[in-house]
Design an enzyme around this catalytic site. Structure first.
Site, PDB file in Angstrom:
ATOM      1  N   LYS A   3       0.824  -1.211   0.000  1.00  0.00           N
ATOM      2  CA  LYS A   3       0.000   0.000   0.000  1.00  0.00           C
ATOM      3  C   LYS A   3       0.858   1.261   0.000  1.00  0.00           C
ATOM      4  CE  LYS A   3      -2.118   0.901   3.756  1.00  0.00           C
ATOM      5  NZ  LYS A   3      -2.959   0.567   4.896  1.00  0.00           N
ATOM      6  N   THR A  11       3.942   1.578  -0.953  1.00  0.00           N
ATOM      7  CA  THR A  11       4.691   1.662  -2.210  1.00  0.00           C
ATOM      8  C   THR A  11       3.814   2.235  -3.320  1.00  0.00           C
ATOM      9  OG1 THR A  11       5.919  -0.270  -1.445  1.00  0.00           O
ATOM     10  CG2 THR A  11       6.156   0.307  -3.757  1.00  0.00           C
ATOM     11  N   ARG A  61       1.982   8.025   7.195  1.00  0.00           N
ATOM     12  CA  ARG A  61       2.164   7.774   8.623  1.00  0.00           C
ATOM     13  C   ARG A  61       3.645   7.608   8.944  1.00  0.00           C
ATOM     14  NH1 ARG A  61      -0.788   2.588   9.336  1.00  0.00           N
ATOM     15  NH2 ARG A  61      -0.102   2.461   7.172  1.00  0.00           N
ATOM     16  N   LYS A 116      12.573  -7.631   9.390  1.00  0.00           N
ATOM     17  CA  LYS A 116      13.051  -6.729   8.352  1.00  0.00           C
ATOM     18  C   LYS A 116      11.900  -6.087   7.618  1.00  0.00           C
ATOM     19  CE  LYS A 116      17.533  -8.551   7.280  1.00  0.00           C
ATOM     20  NZ  LYS A 116      18.484  -8.990   6.283  1.00  0.00           N
ATOM     21  N   ALA A 158      -3.969   1.141  13.824  1.00  0.00           N
ATOM     22  CA  ALA A 158      -5.245   1.168  13.100  1.00  0.00           C
ATOM     23  C   ALA A 158      -6.267   0.231  13.732  1.00  0.00           C
ATOM     24  CB  ALA A 158      -5.039   0.802  11.644  1.00  0.00           C
ATOM     25  N   PHE A 212      -3.874  -0.574   7.730  1.00  0.00           N
ATOM     26  CA  PHE A 212      -4.518  -1.859   7.420  1.00  0.00           C
ATOM     27  C   PHE A 212      -5.488  -1.717   6.242  1.00  0.00           C
ATOM     28  CE2 PHE A 212      -3.729  -2.762  12.156  1.00  0.00           C
ATOM     29  CZ  PHE A 212      -2.508  -3.340  11.901  1.00  0.00           C
ATOM     30  N   PHE A 252       3.085  -7.845  -9.224  1.00  0.00           N
ATOM     31  CA  PHE A 252       4.322  -8.533  -8.840  1.00  0.00           C
ATOM     32  C   PHE A 252       4.834  -9.280 -10.067  1.00  0.00           C
ATOM     33  CE2 PHE A 252       4.839  -8.614  -4.069  1.00  0.00           C
ATOM     34  CZ  PHE A 252       3.928  -7.611  -3.829  1.00  0.00           C
ATOM     35  N   TRP A 283       7.256  -0.279  -7.931  1.00  0.00           N
ATOM     36  CA  TRP A 283       8.368  -0.903  -7.222  1.00  0.00           C
ATOM     37  C   TRP A 283       9.569  -1.005  -8.177  1.00  0.00           C
ATOM     38  CZ3 TRP A 283      11.586  -5.146  -7.381  1.00  0.00           C
ATOM     39  CH2 TRP A 283      12.263  -5.450  -6.188  1.00  0.00           C
TER      40      TRP A 283
END
Lengths: 552, 552
Positions: B68, B70, B91, B102, B270, B298, B378, B406
């Site tokens: 989200k 990204t 945020r 990570k 959230a 979320f 993706f 991305w």
């Protein structure tokens, strides 16, 4: 009469780039935090000859007030007024006590470092970074125990507590890990105030990021079930903890009310740690100024001694002069006068109490460094009192000057500044108290006899057993860091003046392997303060424009 | 392939003054924190017409990843590429989880906000200021009890816990105040992670310092021995707590990898809070940009709903378009595919799982705002899968675009940006879910039926008793903030897709009077995360030049 915060708010500050430029720092050598604070980018590329180093310390603190920081700031402004390019290097205040008792650690009256609200509140976030790093390590320790405990850490022997930069007595002793198997392993724990964290001492003694990481890795976190020490390196998180301190290690630049540069960086406790600002800050001040004026916590017996014996070897530079701050009031208090009677002239009590000052003069002279006494004059001091005290000091052949920087700013410390310049340019040879590599008992005896004026050191049974263990582990020749009450030369806060033939009682030792010293605890040392019945927080406010009241 | 941190470190950043200038901010309207971060000085004097507001939300999160943030960052860069002056409002990430798993909260690949290390670590100190303010209040509460307890606070009914920005399960349940009469009054306590603090929600909903102080004073800290509520105002420390947040309230400015302005400020949970960045940040983005792109935590059922029902009334501006982020992978997961099989084409599962997306489209459409679906593509997604998903959305008459930010940065989101511009410029009328002033039960039922697609709400005995009390106290018409699992539209994390005819079970309510809402707790909500068996901290390092590895 204006309060400190009113004086501070009424003085227009210069942009921090302009302050930086005064000592040759270009905009890309600093990292601004707002318009009047900055961090200095490391490593500093300046390579001019190091300036003269002036250490400001004091008699034993009393409730009467000595104004060590105020004198230090006034001295810096005074030196600059005399044409000597001078950079201050002060300790960073802790936020916890600000909410408790009114009064910050940024000087007072017309001798202040500014912006004082910011410096006393979150400043550039160094304390918070230390809190985060310290407690992250604590969480990683408990997580290690929870997740199989491969290192066999004994939950009863974890020496790494938690910290907050808050006066919170209810957190001194806690039980954590309650709530069943998914919420940790129950054990006793407790919180110290952040400045008592070993990480603060580590930060202040580190030469660079690499040294910081090496020291972090050395930190003792506890013992395993075979009673063997376990360190951060064993836990493999030295990199992560160091990374959290990557900005905190950079010295902070601000200004005095007279727009002279002041570096404020690091502030470890002067009892359970060494009580001096960071080595990097002092080195930076020495690289940027012809004079670097710095301080050490509490009196010359605590911060002063530790500056000489713990900080100096790391700093690689010894002081060129020591300024000992005293007040007529504090010496009368040492001479037995009650707090309510301090404003009445009392020459006899002053003479009696001066023994405390004389003891500290002798202590500092043993290091082979010229001493100058600063009498920080209060309005209630009579001329006769000031003359009496001046004569006592002069009779010892020691330089002395009266200062009024609280009322007059740097102009009130010009006489002191002139005497400091003379002293710092005398030929002198620094002499360490004990030879490097002396064992802990030898060091403690030398400090007790040569600095405190006492006779001997006595160890508790536990302390004796610890020293034996330390010898096996190779910790027995680390520098010792005495944790002693700041109010007396002895280990009993009520013995004022300059007691003789006393014993220092060492209850226990605490190895601080990251900092590189062993703390010798005499009596009880409170590492988490509490708040008073009427905390200062109750009187604080901020209006719609962000103007703060009630802070100081 | 480069990691996020490598891409970030390889991109030279522009000075923050230059980024500020792009949206008309002069150097005196920002307060730099280093050379690439700044706070925006309040109040902002810009008065051009408010920009269009774009809310980015998503389907229910899955372990497959939705990206989200990204997409949001890519969309911002895409809009700027199309010539629309766009400001992001994101945020602020929490540091605690960074040491655990990570992955930061600053986007990924070529759609990132930078400097990502700083943003993910201490940033400008907002989280630390919140921790300090929260725990200072806790210390003042315990000190009040210790010092005579004039307010008759019941130590068994203190609702104000402590916080740290650390994943530390061992602090979830503690006993404090041990050690005898000088160290506090023993009582049960516990720590939450800082983002779960009500102060975070308060900060994010405040319009200015005055509103912040008003909200702080309203915060419920516990009950007295007569079971009556006690607030911060009763303790008289609202000024002190607000003062500690004087800088944290100012929005932070950074840049995207494509050097477009991004405001990152505030990040409440959230679930137990409303999960949106600060009102001040979003207002600032609207004042500075022709488009302001913001997000909510979320999925659309949690953050999206709360943005509409809790944040919008305070913000005084409703969204002009909603972007719903979905991925083929996450929808296949919702359709029953196991995590290991997500890279295999599966059109049937995709169709089944798409019910989740369709539910969220309908939910958001009920607010009368145009919806655009972003398919975050993706590399493993097949053309057939993307075509299938696109058709499902188009058949509903809803705009849809595939994004590849991305891999491609803003260029990969230009198609989405164009559709968002079209949608945001359609005439639309915002319709609240329930009329203002509806009671808690009415609000919960509407959310359950219209947003979650469920049938009814059931209250536990405790929750029923609480609602009666709330009516007496005038808390029964406050907005409700649902605390529900983010993984399902129901209150059971394992029910994926779009279940129907289900019941939402409310266990208990938690009044957050400062934030101005009542939290309805369904199931267990964890407010202090733990660390995993192999915390990310073990792989982190920093070298002598300050270069960080292993962070992301």
């Amino acid at each position: 009469m204006s309060t400190d915060i009113e004086i501070s708010q009424a003085t227009p500050l210069e942009p921090i780039e302009k302050i930086a430029a005064k000592v040759g720092l270009t905009p890309d050598q600093i990292e601004p935090y707002g318009h009047t604070k900055a961090k200095i980018t490391l490593p500093l590329k300046q390579h001019h000859q190091l300036g003269k180093l002036i250490l400001v310390t004091s008699i034993n603190p009393t409730p009467a007030g000595e104004g060590k920081s105020t004198v230090l700031i006034g001295l810096g402004d005074g030196l600059n007024r005399l044409g000597h390019k001078t950079v201050l290097a002060l300790r960073e205040p802790s936020l916890g006590p600000v909410m408790g008792l009114k009064g910050g650690a940024t000087g007072g009256g017309h001798a202040q470092v500014v912006p004082m609200e910011d410096i006393n509140l979150h400043f550039t976030g160094d304390m918070h970074a230390l809190t985060e790093a310290h407690d992250t390590l604590a969480a990683l320790i408990d997580n290690h125990i929870q997740q199989g405990n491969a290192l066999h850490l004994d939950p009863r022997q974890i020496v790494w507590k938690r910290v907050l930069d808050i006066n919170d007595r209810a957190l001194r002793q806690t039980v954590i890990g309650l709530g069943g198997r998914t919420s940790g392993v129950p054990r006793q724990d407790g919180f110290d105030i952040t400045v008592a964290s070993e990480l603060m001492a580590v930060l202040c003694l580190s030469e660079d990021l690499t040294d910081l990481k090496r020291r972090v890795n050395r930190i003792l976190i506890g013992y395993n079930t075979d009673k063997q020490p376990v360190t951060v390196a064993d836990l493999k998180v030295g990199g992560a903890i160091t990374l959290l301190l990557k900005d905190a290690i950079k010295p902070n630049l601000v200004q005095t009310l007279e727009h002279n540069p002041a570096i404020i960086h690091g502030g470890p406790f002067a009892n359970i740690a060494h009580g001096c600002n960071s080595v990097l800050a002092t080195q930076t001040a020495l690289q940027l100024g012809d004079y670097a004026v710095t301080e050490a916590g509490f009196g010359a017996d605590l911060g002063g001694e530790k500056f000489m014996d713990i900080k100096t070897p790391v700093l690689g530079k010894t002081p060129d002069a020591v300024v000992l701050v005293a007040t007529v009031r504090a010496l009368k208090y040492n001479g037995g006068v009650k707090r309510a009677d301090l404003e009445t002239e009392n020459l006899d009590a002053l003479k009696t109490g001066s023994a405390n000052l004389v003891r500290h003069i002798h202590s500092m002279q043993q290091y082979g460094v010229p001493v100058v006494v600063a009498i920080n004059r209060f309005t209630s001091d009579t001329d006769a009192e000031v003359a009496t005290l001046t004569k006592i000091v002069e009779d010892l052949g020691v330089a002395v000057a009266t200062t009024t920087e609280w009322a007059d700013g740097g102009a009130g410390a010009e006489a002191l500044a002139a005497k400091v310049v003379t002293a710092a340019n005398q030929p002198s040879t620094f002499r360490p108290l004990v030879p490097a590599g002396a064992d802990i008992m030898t060091q403690m005896t030398a400090i007790t006899q040569k600095i405190y004026g006492g006779a001997r050191v006595e160890l508790s049974g536990k302390a004796q057993r610890q020293l034996k263990k330390f010898a096996e582990r190779g910790w027995d020749k680390l520098p010792v860091c005495m944790a002693k009450t700041q109010y007396s030369l002895t280990d009993d806060a009520h013995q004022l003046g300059a007691p003789k033939d006393f014993t220092i009682h060492v209850r226990e030792f605490s190895p601080r392997l990251g900092a590189g010293f062993v703390v010798a605890l005499t009596g009880n040392v409170l590492t988490m303060p509490g708040l008073p019945k009427h905390p200062a927080a109750l009187d604080m406010d901020i209006d719609e424009n962000g103007t703060i009241t009630g802070l100081f």
